[in-house]
Design a protein around this motif. Structure first.
Motif, PDB file in Angstrom:
ATOM      1  N   LEU A  38      59.989  17.517  10.113  1.00 34.55           N
ATOM      2  CA  LEU A  38      58.681  17.112  10.630  1.00 34.55           C
ATOM      3  C   LEU A  38      58.340  17.935  11.870  1.00 34.55           C
ATOM      4  O   LEU A  38      59.222  18.213  12.689  1.00 34.55           O
ATOM      5  N   SER A  39      57.080  18.268  12.026  1.00 31.57           N
ATOM      6  CA  SER A  39      56.646  18.930  13.258  1.00 31.57           C
ATOM      7  C   SER A  39      56.624  17.901  14.389  1.00 31.57           C
ATOM      8  O   SER A  39      56.616  16.687  14.149  1.00 31.57           O
ATOM      9  N   ILE A  40      56.570  18.379  15.606  1.00 29.97           N
ATOM     10  CA  ILE A  40      56.466  17.491  16.771  1.00 29.97           C
ATOM     11  C   ILE A  40      55.199  16.645  16.648  1.00 29.97           C
ATOM     12  O   ILE A  40      55.214  15.442  16.892  1.00 29.97           O
ATOM     13  N   LYS A  41      54.100  17.285  16.226  1.00 31.61           N
ATOM     14  CA  LYS A  41      52.819  16.587  16.064  1.00 31.61           C
ATOM     15  C   LYS A  41      52.950  15.462  15.037  1.00 31.61           C
ATOM     16  O   LYS A  41      52.436  14.360  15.240  1.00 31.61           O
ATOM     17  N   ASP A  42      53.624  15.735  13.933  1.00 25.29           N
ATOM     18  CA  ASP A  42      53.747  14.739  12.879  1.00 25.29           C
ATOM     19  C   ASP A  42      54.691  13.605  13.258  1.00 25.29           C
ATOM     20  O   ASP A  42      54.518  12.473  12.809  1.00 25.29           O
ATOM     21  N   LYS A  43      55.660  13.879  14.110  1.00 23.99           N
ATOM     22  CA  LYS A  43      56.558  12.819  14.607  1.00 23.99           C
ATOM     23  C   LYS A  43      55.816  11.860  15.528  1.00 23.99           C
ATOM     24  O   LYS A  43      56.195  10.713  15.663  1.00 23.99           O
ATOM     25  N   ALA A  44      54.749  12.336  16.170  1.00 23.97           N
ATOM     26  CA  ALA A  44      54.021  11.550  17.167  1.00 23.97           C
ATOM     27  C   ALA A  44      52.735  10.938  16.620  1.00 23.97           C
ATOM     28  O   ALA A  44      51.818  10.629  17.378  1.00 23.97           O
ATOM     29  N   GLY A  45      52.650  10.727  15.318  1.00 23.92           N
ATOM     30  CA  GLY A  45      51.431  10.195  14.719  1.00 23.92           C
ATOM     31  C   GLY A  45      51.081   8.797  15.190  1.00 23.92           C
ATOM     32  O   GLY A  45      51.938   8.031  15.641  1.00 23.92           O
ATOM     33  N   LEU A  46      49.804   8.463  15.068  1.00 22.40           N
ATOM     34  CA  LEU A  46      49.302   7.134  15.425  1.00 22.40           C
ATOM     35  C   LEU A  46      49.584   6.139  14.306  1.00 22.40           C
ATOM     36  O   LEU A  46      49.599   6.511  13.130  1.00 22.40           O
ATOM     37  N   ASP A  47      49.766   4.880  14.671  1.00 20.89           N
ATOM     38  CA  ASP A  47      49.842   3.867  13.617  1.00 20.89           C
ATOM     39  C   ASP A  47      48.419   3.544  13.167  1.00 20.89           C
ATOM     40  O   ASP A  47      47.442   3.966  13.790  1.00 20.89           O
ATOM     41  N   LEU A  48      48.307   2.817  12.069  1.00 25.69           N
ATOM     42  CA  LEU A  48      46.994   2.555  11.475  1.00 25.69           C
ATOM     43  C   LEU A  48      46.068   1.825  12.440  1.00 25.69           C
ATOM     44  O   LEU A  48      44.877   2.140  12.521  1.00 25.69           O
ATOM     45  N   GLU A  49      46.581   0.867  13.185  1.00 22.48           N
ATOM     46  CA  GLU A  49      45.721   0.110  14.116  1.00 22.48           C
ATOM     47  C   GLU A  49      45.156   1.002  15.219  1.00 22.48           C
ATOM     48  O   GLU A  49      43.982   0.896  15.574  1.00 22.48           O
ATOM     49  N   ALA A  50      45.978   1.901  15.751  1.00 23.83           N
ATOM     50  CA  ALA A  50      45.498   2.817  16.791  1.00 23.83           C
ATOM     51  C   ALA A  50      44.476   3.795  16.204  1.00 23.83           C
ATOM     52  O   ALA A  50      43.465   4.099  16.844  1.00 23.83           O
ATOM     53  N   ALA A  51      44.731   4.275  14.996  1.00 27.47           N
ATOM     54  CA  ALA A  51      43.774   5.178  14.344  1.00 27.47           C
ATOM     55  C   ALA A  51      42.447   4.459  14.114  1.00 27.47           C
ATOM     56  O   ALA A  51      41.375   5.016  14.372  1.00 27.47           O
ATOM     57  N   HIS A 108      39.726  17.873  17.194  1.00 24.58           N
ATOM     58  CA  HIS A 108      39.410  16.607  16.521  1.00 24.58           C
ATOM     59  C   HIS A 108      40.510  16.163  15.552  1.00 24.58           C
ATOM     60  O   HIS A 108      40.371  15.132  14.906  1.00 24.58           O
ATOM     61  N   GLU A 109      41.570  16.949  15.458  1.00 24.80           N
ATOM     62  CA  GLU A 109      42.640  16.605  14.521  1.00 24.80           C
ATOM     63  C   GLU A 109      43.517  15.492  15.087  1.00 24.80           C
ATOM     64  O   GLU A 109      43.818  15.447  16.278  1.00 24.80           O
ATOM     65  N   ARG A 110      43.879  14.590  14.204  1.00 24.26           N
ATOM     66  CA  ARG A 110      44.804  13.503  14.533  1.00 24.26           C
ATOM     67  C   ARG A 110      45.828  13.405  13.414  1.00 24.26           C
ATOM     68  O   ARG A 110      45.635  13.936  12.321  1.00 24.26           O
ATOM     69  N   THR A 111      46.898  12.670  13.690  1.00 28.32           N
ATOM     70  CA  THR A 111      47.940  12.440  12.696  1.00 28.32           C
ATOM     71  C   THR A 111      48.209  10.953  12.592  1.00 28.32           C
ATOM     72  O   THR A 111      48.413  10.281  13.603  1.00 28.32           O
ATOM     73  N   LEU A 112      48.196  10.452  11.385  1.00 28.67           N
ATOM     74  CA  LEU A 112      48.591   9.078  11.093  1.00 28.67           C
ATOM     75  C   LEU A 112      50.087   9.095  10.814  1.00 28.67           C
ATOM     76  O   LEU A 112      50.578   9.997  10.129  1.00 28.67           O
TER      77      LEU A 112
END
Length: 186
Positions: free
Chosen positions: A165-178, A140-144
């Motif tokens: 930055l981790s790979i996960k943190d580089k690939a975060g969602l923008d606010l609209e997608a979140a 359930h974890e996501r990254t903004l």
């Protein structure tokens, strides 16, 4: 212990009373009664500890289910700690709060469930510790995105610095997608 409301009222800056002398110091970091009087009624189920080097940016992490409230602090070094309101029906949705937390100031930040959270290490090394109100659920974890222009976090970045930055943190969602994903959970 002093509990201070931030620009997002549910996010609280906690300034513990520190008693020190030539031997060192003592402070109370958690007191259910004091926190309850400040409107923070929680049960913690997990403690975490991370160590990071200078220019590491971790986050902005959140969970779409099993959201975690966090009581965060930096016990070695210094970080710039950031939270972003991702509560769907909140009047402060998409707004952020940032505070320097350090070994020197001993401040803590209460991050309610429903917020994205992250930090930038501003010292050579930092130990970051936090208590959580729910268990970590990686599914359930996501990254903004740490640098989402709509949110506009004003990170204290040094000119020419290269963030770690981790790979996960580089690939975060923008606010609209979140926001779209959060709204789809209804």
């Amino acid at each position: 212990m002093e509990v201070i409301e931030t620009s997002i009222p549910d996010v609280k800056l906690i300034k513990p009373k520190v008693f020190g002398d030539e031997r060192g110091f003592f402070m109370e970091t958690w007191n259910a009664k004091v926190f309850e009087q400040a409107g923070i009624v929680v049960t913690f189920v997990q403690d975490n500890h991370s160590r990071s080097v200078k220019h590491t940016l971790r986050g902005l992490h959140y969970q779409i289910k099993q959201p975690q409230g966090k009581l965060v602090r930096c016990t070695r070094g210094e970080v710039f700690d950031v939270v972003v309101d991702l509560r769907k029906d909140s009047p402060t949705f998409g707004q952020w709060v940032g505070e320097f937390l350090s070994e020197a100031n001993q401040y803590q930040l209460w991050v309610p469930p429903g917020f994205a959270h992250g930090f930038l290490v501003t010292s050579e090394i930092a130990d970051f510790q936090y208590k959580c109100t729910d268990f970590y659920a990686p599914e359930h974890e996501r990254t903004l995105q740490w640098n989402d222009k709509t949110v506009g976090v004003e990170w204290p970045l040094e000119i020419g610095l290269s963030l770690k930055l981790s790979i996960k943190d580089k690939a975060g969602l923008d606010l609209e997608a979140a926001k779209a994903e959060l709204e789809a959970l209804l």
